[in-house]
Design a protein around this motif. Sequence first.
Motif, short mmCIF file in Angstrom:
data_model
loop_
_atom_site.label_atom_id
_atom_site.label_comp_id
_atom_site.label_asym_id
_atom_site.label_seq_id
_atom_site.Cartn_x
_atom_site.Cartn_y
_atom_site.Cartn_z
N SER A 296 13.22 -32.48 -74.06
CA SER A 296 12.68 -33.75 -73.56
C SER A 296 11.35 -33.45 -72.89
O SER A 296 11.28 -32.59 -72.01
N LEU A 297 10.34 -34.17 -73.30
CA LEU A 297 8.98 -33.88 -72.87
C LEU A 297 8.58 -34.82 -71.73
O LEU A 297 8.78 -36.03 -71.83
N ILE A 298 8.05 -34.25 -70.66
CA ILE A 298 7.54 -35.07 -69.56
C ILE A 298 6.03 -35.18 -69.72
O ILE A 298 5.34 -34.18 -69.95
N VAL A 299 5.51 -36.42 -69.60
CA VAL A 299 4.06 -36.64 -69.67
C VAL A 299 3.65 -37.38 -68.40
O VAL A 299 4.20 -38.44 -68.11
N ASP A 300 2.70 -36.80 -67.67
CA ASP A 300 2.22 -37.47 -66.46
C ASP A 300 0.81 -37.97 -66.71
O ASP A 300 -0.07 -37.18 -67.07
N GLU A 301 0.60 -39.26 -66.48
CA GLU A 301 -0.72 -39.83 -66.73
C GLU A 301 -1.74 -39.41 -65.68
O GLU A 301 -2.94 -39.31 -65.97
N ALA A 302 -1.27 -39.13 -64.45
CA ALA A 302 -2.19 -38.93 -63.33
C ALA A 302 -2.84 -37.55 -63.38
O ALA A 302 -2.39 -36.65 -64.08
N GLU A 303 -3.91 -37.43 -62.60
CA GLU A 303 -4.61 -36.15 -62.51
C GLU A 303 -3.85 -35.22 -61.56
O GLU A 303 -2.97 -35.65 -60.83
N LEU A 304 -4.27 -33.95 -61.57
CA LEU A 304 -3.59 -32.93 -60.77
C LEU A 304 -3.55 -33.31 -59.29
O LEU A 304 -4.57 -33.52 -58.65
N ASP A 305 -2.33 -33.42 -58.77
CA ASP A 305 -2.14 -33.73 -57.36
C ASP A 305 -0.89 -32.94 -56.95
O ASP A 305 0.22 -33.26 -57.38
N PRO A 306 -1.06 -31.87 -56.16
CA PRO A 306 0.06 -30.95 -55.93
C PRO A 306 1.33 -31.62 -55.42
O PRO A 306 2.42 -31.27 -55.87
N THR A 307 1.23 -32.59 -54.51
CA THR A 307 2.49 -33.14 -54.00
C THR A 307 3.15 -34.04 -55.04
O THR A 307 4.37 -34.06 -55.19
N ARG A 308 2.33 -34.74 -55.82
CA ARG A 308 2.91 -35.53 -56.91
C ARG A 308 3.63 -34.60 -57.90
O ARG A 308 4.72 -34.89 -58.38
N TRP A 309 3.00 -33.49 -58.15
CA TRP A 309 3.59 -32.54 -59.12
C TRP A 309 4.94 -32.00 -58.63
O TRP A 309 5.88 -31.86 -59.41
N LEU A 310 5.02 -31.71 -57.32
CA LEU A 310 6.30 -31.22 -56.80
C LEU A 310 7.36 -32.30 -56.95
O LEU A 310 8.51 -32.02 -57.30
N GLY A 311 6.95 -33.54 -56.72
CA GLY A 311 7.88 -34.67 -56.90
C GLY A 311 8.36 -34.76 -58.35
O GLY A 311 9.54 -35.00 -58.61
N ILE A 312 7.45 -34.55 -59.28
CA ILE A 312 7.84 -34.62 -60.70
C ILE A 312 8.80 -33.48 -61.06
O ILE A 312 9.82 -33.69 -61.71
N THR A 319 13.02 -28.17 -66.35
CA THR A 319 13.64 -26.84 -66.48
C THR A 319 12.62 -25.78 -66.90
O THR A 319 12.70 -24.64 -66.50
N VAL A 320 11.67 -26.17 -67.77
CA VAL A 320 10.66 -25.21 -68.23
C VAL A 320 9.29 -25.83 -67.99
O VAL A 320 9.02 -26.97 -68.41
N TRP A 321 8.44 -25.07 -67.32
CA TRP A 321 7.14 -25.61 -66.90
C TRP A 321 6.03 -24.71 -67.43
O TRP A 321 6.05 -23.49 -67.21
N TYR A 322 5.07 -25.32 -68.13
CA TYR A 322 3.95 -24.58 -68.71
C TYR A 322 2.68 -25.13 -68.09
O TYR A 322 2.34 -26.29 -68.30
N THR A 323 2.01 -24.32 -67.30
CA THR A 323 0.83 -24.83 -66.60
C THR A 323 -0.29 -23.80 -66.64
O THR A 323 -0.28 -22.92 -67.49
N ALA A 324 -1.27 -23.95 -65.75
CA ALA A 324 -2.48 -23.14 -65.86
C ALA A 324 -2.85 -22.57 -64.49
O ALA A 324 -2.52 -23.15 -63.46
N PRO A 325 -3.57 -21.45 -64.49
CA PRO A 325 -3.93 -20.81 -63.22
C PRO A 325 -4.64 -21.73 -62.22
O PRO A 325 -4.40 -21.63 -61.02
N THR A 326 -5.52 -22.62 -62.71
CA THR A 326 -6.20 -23.50 -61.75
C THR A 326 -5.18 -24.32 -60.96
O THR A 326 -5.29 -24.47 -59.74
N ALA A 327 -4.18 -24.82 -61.65
CA ALA A 327 -3.14 -25.62 -60.98
C ALA A 327 -2.32 -24.73 -60.05
O ALA A 327 -2.00 -25.13 -58.92
N ILE A 328 -2.01 -23.53 -60.51
CA ILE A 328 -1.21 -22.63 -59.67
C ILE A 328 -1.98 -22.30 -58.39
O ILE A 328 -1.44 -22.29 -57.29
N ARG A 329 -3.30 -22.08 -58.54
CA ARG A 329 -4.10 -21.77 -57.34
C ARG A 329 -4.12 -22.95 -56.37
O ARG A 329 -4.13 -22.74 -55.17
#
Length: 603
Positions: A296-312, A319-329
């Motif tokens: 099941s694929l999650i799609v978020d329309e909003a731009e990178l926002d760390p607290t929103r992301w934690l909520g998602i 269960t499986v998260w594929y992201t990028a170093p800029t976001a991790i930083r």
Amino acid sequence: MAWQTIQKPVHNPFQRPTEAHQPVAAQPPPALADYAATRATFHWDQARAALHGLPDGGLNIAFEALDAHLDTDRADQLALRWLGRDGQVRDFSYRQLAALASRFAHLLQRLGVAPGERVFSLLGRVPELYVTALGTLKAGRVFSPLFSAFGPEPVRARMEIGDARVLVTTESYYRRKVAPWRAELPGLAHVLLIDRDGDTAPDGTLSLAELLADCPDTGGLTATRPDDMALLHFTSGTTGRPKGAVHVHEAVVVHRLTARYALDLHPGDVFWCTADPGWVTGTSYGIIAPLVIGASLIVDEAELDPTRWLGILQDQQVTVWYTAPTAIRMLMKLATRDERGIFADYDLSRLRFLASVGEPLNPEGVVWGRDVLGLPFHDNWWQTETGGIMIANYRSAPIKPGSMGRPLPGVEAAIVRHTAGAVEVITAPNNAGELALRPGWPSMFRGYLNEPERYRKCFVDGWYLTGDLAQCDADGYFWFLGRADDMIKSSGHLIGPFEVESALMEHPAVAEAAAIGIPEPTAGEIVKALVALKPGFAWDEALQRALLAHARKRLGPAVAPRVIDVRDNLPKTRSGKIMRRLLRARELGLPEGDTSTLESDER
Ligand code: AMP
């Protein structure tokens, strides 16, 4: 909208968690249990056999992603959950998404779009983008996504090179980024707006929703061959205009295999790939791969926002998260390894596998993930031309923080040195050279559209040269060192200096321009431009602001330089090429290296 009426309620497999945070979720057995053993016996035919396929050896990406599930118990499971910027949620089961893709496929046929012709999207992460992608692939037409933060210049260049026949976009994007030059692209026959308002809509546009409502929601599949063109992904070059990398339906062999081996995706996983489908990661892994697996694929329309992301991550029970170093930083700013801070307020116990791609991931990021999220990030490497992940840290194997990992079973990678026409493989460990791949993996790009010479130059002596500098250690792990060329990586986006320089050169005050990447703690690099002025122009704050605004308007925020400075003259080779590398070294106070070809200097 048409598909609000089409849509049926989907069973929601997710409930808000109530348990306390557990560091690591229960894990299914790793999809790749033994790297060495699998690699030793692997053959691509095994990976091909894992796909459904079509009669007589046909293969279609959208069929594998959607229709292949329809006679299984996954048909009514959640395929895609869309989280709107303002809190709306829309769910699509595999059956619903397959039906929408069928409608779109029929629509292309009705509009007279021929197989192989290009359908472009210029959209944010909205459901229509996913329907356009999958419907185009189902119809055997070619999907080409544009990043919505591109300004009119990058949009125009790509649509011209790609010979766009159809564009799916919004009214606002159309008015700002396409309408001013549309008359100069006569091949663009149809502009489909997802928000067309009949009273005020621009001329020459159609309503996507109205047209779709009128199309059948079954069928529409074209029985494509494995080598038929499926996707056109643009990537930048250091010289010349962007290049359109051609990918074929057979790429889905790698999408599926890497979803299993590198991302450890299993059917039923809740998978979130944060990349935008305007870039290759967001299409290969943000649309195709997870659907092929039955996740099941999650799609978020909003731009990178760390607290929103934690909520998602918490609420959607990713269960499986594929992201990028800029976001991790950015996330790393919210908590230290010893003090979980805001992360302690979120239940992330469903997370079971984390992966990262697109730019170098510092060892600190890997370890931070382990200490704060309970799981390390698995770095992996690939590029637009490879179509899918080529080098990865696998779940069942030890991670080496700071390393991109080891080549996928079936992929031969090497560190090479090359001189005119010959490649020397460097076998001794820990020696720097260019990263090269042996051609033959199914998702390899099959050309740069209409540019056979540029394509040919990527291959030397039986190797594909990636343009990246790397080294390999004694255990076979690859370590990224940098680019071999002048490309800039900013927030994970590959930016070609030529495109930036061309836009600056349009300004009446600019005689010469050079764009270089300057290190920046969060984005990795930012674009800095250096300009020399034409006689009669004087550098002051007003001109600097005007140039920044000009570049932003032409290029859009994703590509425009963040900083512009002036020089009397830019250093050039005898053949007149600006030496960006020398400029960069000077900007950063690094050794200047070989300047023997220097003809004219800035000083
Ligand atoms: P793109 O074609 O836009 O996907 O960019 C591909 C480039 O991104 C590669 O050639 C690398 O320079 C860089 N890249 C991708 N993944 C990694 C990684 N894991 N570590 C370092 N650089 C990466």
